[in-house]
Design a protein around this motif. Structure first.
Motif, PDB file in Angstrom:
ATOM      1  N   UNK A 197      75.691 -19.229 -16.151  1.00 55.19           N
ATOM      2  CA  UNK A 197      76.639 -20.243 -16.874  1.00 55.19           C
ATOM      3  C   UNK A 197      77.939 -19.836 -17.231  1.00 55.19           C
ATOM      4  N   UNK A 198      77.985 -18.507 -17.844  1.00 55.28           N
ATOM      5  CA  UNK A 198      79.352 -18.083 -18.284  1.00 55.28           C
ATOM      6  C   UNK A 198      80.170 -17.570 -17.309  1.00 55.28           C
ATOM      7  N   UNK A 199      79.404 -17.160 -16.089  1.00 52.51           N
ATOM      8  CA  UNK A 199      80.172 -16.415 -15.255  1.00 52.51           C
ATOM      9  C   UNK A 199      80.571 -17.466 -14.178  1.00 52.51           C
ATOM     10  N   UNK A 200      79.863 -18.687 -14.042  1.00 55.29           N
ATOM     11  CA  UNK A 200      80.444 -19.927 -13.199  1.00 55.29           C
ATOM     12  C   UNK A 200      81.767 -20.577 -13.911  1.00 55.29           C
ATOM     13  N   UNK A 201      81.528 -20.434 -15.282  1.00 54.84           N
ATOM     14  CA  UNK A 201      82.831 -21.333 -15.963  1.00 54.84           C
ATOM     15  C   UNK A 201      83.876 -20.194 -15.912  1.00 54.84           C
ATOM     16  N   UNK A 202      83.784 -19.083 -15.834  1.00 55.63           N
ATOM     17  CA  UNK A 202      85.014 -17.962 -15.719  1.00 55.63           C
ATOM     18  C   UNK A 202      85.529 -18.474 -14.270  1.00 55.63           C
ATOM     19  N   UNK A 203      84.752 -18.603 -13.303  1.00 58.80           N
ATOM     20  CA  UNK A 203      85.393 -18.749 -11.841  1.00 58.80           C
ATOM     21  C   UNK A 203      86.168 -20.029 -11.679  1.00 58.80           C
ATOM     22  N   UNK A 204      85.446 -21.201 -12.480  1.00 61.31           N
ATOM     23  CA  UNK A 204      85.847 -22.552 -12.703  1.00 61.31           C
ATOM     24  C   UNK A 204      87.296 -22.335 -13.018  1.00 61.31           C
ATOM     25  N   UNK A 205      87.359 -21.820 -14.546  1.00 58.49           N
ATOM     26  CA  UNK A 205      88.626 -21.506 -15.069  1.00 58.49           C
ATOM     27  C   UNK A 205      89.603 -20.779 -13.967  1.00 58.49           C
ATOM     28  N   UNK A 206      89.138 -19.848 -13.374  1.00 54.14           N
ATOM     29  CA  UNK A 206      90.281 -19.183 -12.579  1.00 54.14           C
ATOM     30  C   UNK A 206      90.918 -20.027 -11.230  1.00 54.14           C
ATOM     31  N   UNK A 207      89.812 -21.083 -10.653  1.00 51.96           N
ATOM     32  CA  UNK A 207      90.226 -21.907  -9.727  1.00 51.96           C
ATOM     33  C   UNK A 207      91.143 -23.024 -10.255  1.00 51.96           C
ATOM     34  N   UNK A 208      90.815 -23.466 -11.243  1.00 54.18           N
ATOM     35  CA  UNK A 208      91.645 -24.601 -11.869  1.00 54.18           C
ATOM     36  C   UNK A 208      93.133 -23.982 -12.335  1.00 54.18           C
ATOM     37  N   UNK A 209      93.238 -22.788 -12.755  1.00 50.62           N
ATOM     38  CA  UNK A 209      94.619 -22.032 -13.131  1.00 50.62           C
ATOM     39  C   UNK A 209      95.408 -22.054 -11.607  1.00 50.62           C
ATOM     40  N   UNK A 210      94.442 -21.365 -10.683  1.00 52.36           N
ATOM     41  CA  UNK A 210      95.308 -21.264  -9.281  1.00 52.36           C
ATOM     42  C   UNK A 210      95.440 -22.547  -8.450  1.00 52.36           C
ATOM     43  N   UNK A 211      94.503 -23.593  -8.946  1.00 52.01           N
ATOM     44  CA  UNK A 211      94.684 -24.700  -8.353  1.00 52.01           C
ATOM     45  C   UNK A 211      94.170 -24.781  -6.709  1.00 52.01           C
ATOM     46  N   UNK A 212      93.149 -23.878  -6.659  1.00 49.76           N
ATOM     47  CA  UNK A 212      92.417 -23.811  -5.089  1.00 49.76           C
ATOM     48  C   UNK A 212      91.166 -23.316  -5.342  1.00 49.76           C
ATOM     49  N   UNK A 213      90.136 -23.517  -4.547  1.00 46.81           N
ATOM     50  CA  UNK A 213      88.860 -23.232  -4.476  1.00 46.81           C
ATOM     51  C   UNK A 213      88.888 -21.827  -4.012  1.00 46.81           C
ATOM     52  N   UNK A 214      87.980 -20.826  -4.633  1.00 50.69           N
ATOM     53  CA  UNK A 214      87.956 -19.581  -4.283  1.00 50.69           C
ATOM     54  C   UNK A 214      86.709 -19.276  -3.282  1.00 50.69           C
ATOM     55  N   UNK A 215      85.649 -20.148  -3.536  1.00 49.53           N
ATOM     56  CA  UNK A 215      84.424 -19.764  -2.821  1.00 49.53           C
ATOM     57  C   UNK A 215      83.865 -21.049  -2.123  1.00 49.53           C
ATOM     58  N   UNK A 216      83.275 -20.708  -0.890  1.00 48.50           N
ATOM     59  CA  UNK A 216      82.318 -21.847  -0.416  1.00 48.50           C
ATOM     60  C   UNK A 216      80.973 -21.655  -1.139  1.00 48.50           C
ATOM     61  N   UNK A 217      80.365 -22.468  -1.734  1.00 52.20           N
ATOM     62  CA  UNK A 217      79.195 -22.304  -2.220  1.00 52.20           C
ATOM     63  C   UNK A 217      77.914 -22.922  -1.439  1.00 52.20           C
ATOM     64  N   UNK A 218      76.995 -22.134  -1.168  1.00 51.35           N
ATOM     65  CA  UNK A 218      75.798 -22.616  -0.465  1.00 51.35           C
ATOM     66  C   UNK A 218      74.601 -22.296  -1.552  1.00 51.35           C
TER      67      UNK A 218
END
Length: 294
Positions: A30-51
């Motif tokens: 959960x902490x890792x996912x939150x970290x990635x989401x924070x980075x995506x919000x800052x960059x204003x772009x999705x970084x991964x396609x999740x399946x």
């Protein structure tokens, strides 16, 4: 943007899986996912396609990965540089090499380095010269021993190791074995060739040599290791064009000099990042190589 966000991002990109990356980083998923989401919000772009099975990089993620790896490598180098000023070489030394590279005995060099710098963790990767150059330029490797594929750039420099002519290797019963003179590309144009993957240095050198001579050839038997190449030639399944030092690896085979290739030679180099980005561990390894201590 925090360094830990970039570290988390690179780990997920490498593992292509959040759970495995979290386990490797020893953080909660959960902490890792939150970290990635924070980075995506800052960059204003999705970084991964999740399946449900894996994650893959988006176009934005691929653009970020190269820069993130370079930034993390620079941070690592800064820590190691401070330690070096204090007289301590530590951290990690990531080395790349092709098989049986000319001009350096890699195993002996690394053993000598370990004796002198036991606090440095050594990592070794073996692959083709093209990939090695990309990994050094991206900061994933501290240095690599490879075939020269390019001139110096602002991200990659070359330190010469050795230059060799190319030889044609064949079975003693092959028709070419009875030739007493050096061979030209025209002499072997119709032969069945055994050779390495196109990213390997000897293959690149041979391709350049035949291209400069204006001779086309077809590689029928393609391998990824030296012993397989020698075995195929030893069974008289084809001929190979090799750097000179390879001929001593199977004395029973016949090796004949290859001429008429213009300026084409097999030249090996140490691939390094710019001087300002070269790690203390890489500088220490090169110092050992230059003094012959390895």
């Amino acid at each position: 943007m925090e360094l830990r966000h970039l570290q988390h991002f690179v780990a997920v990109a490498e593992d292509q899986h959040f759970t495995r990356a979290a386990e490797r980083l020893m953080v909660s998923q959960s902490g890792l996912s939150a970290s990635i989401r924070a980075l995506e919000r800052e960059l204003r772009a999705p970084l991964f396609v999740r399946t449900t099975r894996r994650v893959t990089l988006t176009e934005a993620g691929r653009a970020l990965l190269a820069e993130a790896e370079r930034i993390l490598a620079q941070v690592r180098a800064a820590h190691e540089a401070v330690a070096a000023v204090q007289g301590v070489v530590r951290g990690t030394l990531s080395v790349g090499t092709e098989q049986c590279i000319a001009g350096v005995h890699v195993a002996g060099l690394l053993a000598a380095f370990r004796r002198r710098h036991p606090d440095v963790e050594i990592r070794l990767r073996q692959t083709g010269s093209g990939a090695l150059g990309e990994e050094v330029a991206a900061g994933r490797l501290d240095l690599a021993f490879a075939y020269r594929t390019q001139t110096d750039t602002d991200q990659l420099r070359c330190a010469p190791l050795a230059t060799e002519p190319m030889y044609v290797l064949c079975h003693p019963d092959h028709r070419l074995a009875g030739v007493s003179a050096a061979l030209t590309p025209e002499d072997v144009a119709g032969e069945v060739f055994v050779d390495f993957h196109p990213d390997w240095g000897p293959r690149r050198a041979t391709d350049v040599a035949f291209a400069e001579a204006g001779v086309r050839r077809t590689v029928a038997l393609e391998v990824n290791d030296v012993h397989s190449l020698l075995d195929l030639v030893d069974e008289n399944l084809g001929v190979a064009v090799i750097p000179r030092h390879f001929r001593h690896k199977r004395e029973a085979l016949t090796a004949l000099p290859l001429k008429g290739t213009g300026e084409a030679v097999y030249e090996t180099v140490a691939l390094l990042p710019p001087v300002r980005s070269t790690s203390p561990a890489a500088r220490a390894l090169m110092a050992l190589l230059e003094t012959g201590s390895g």
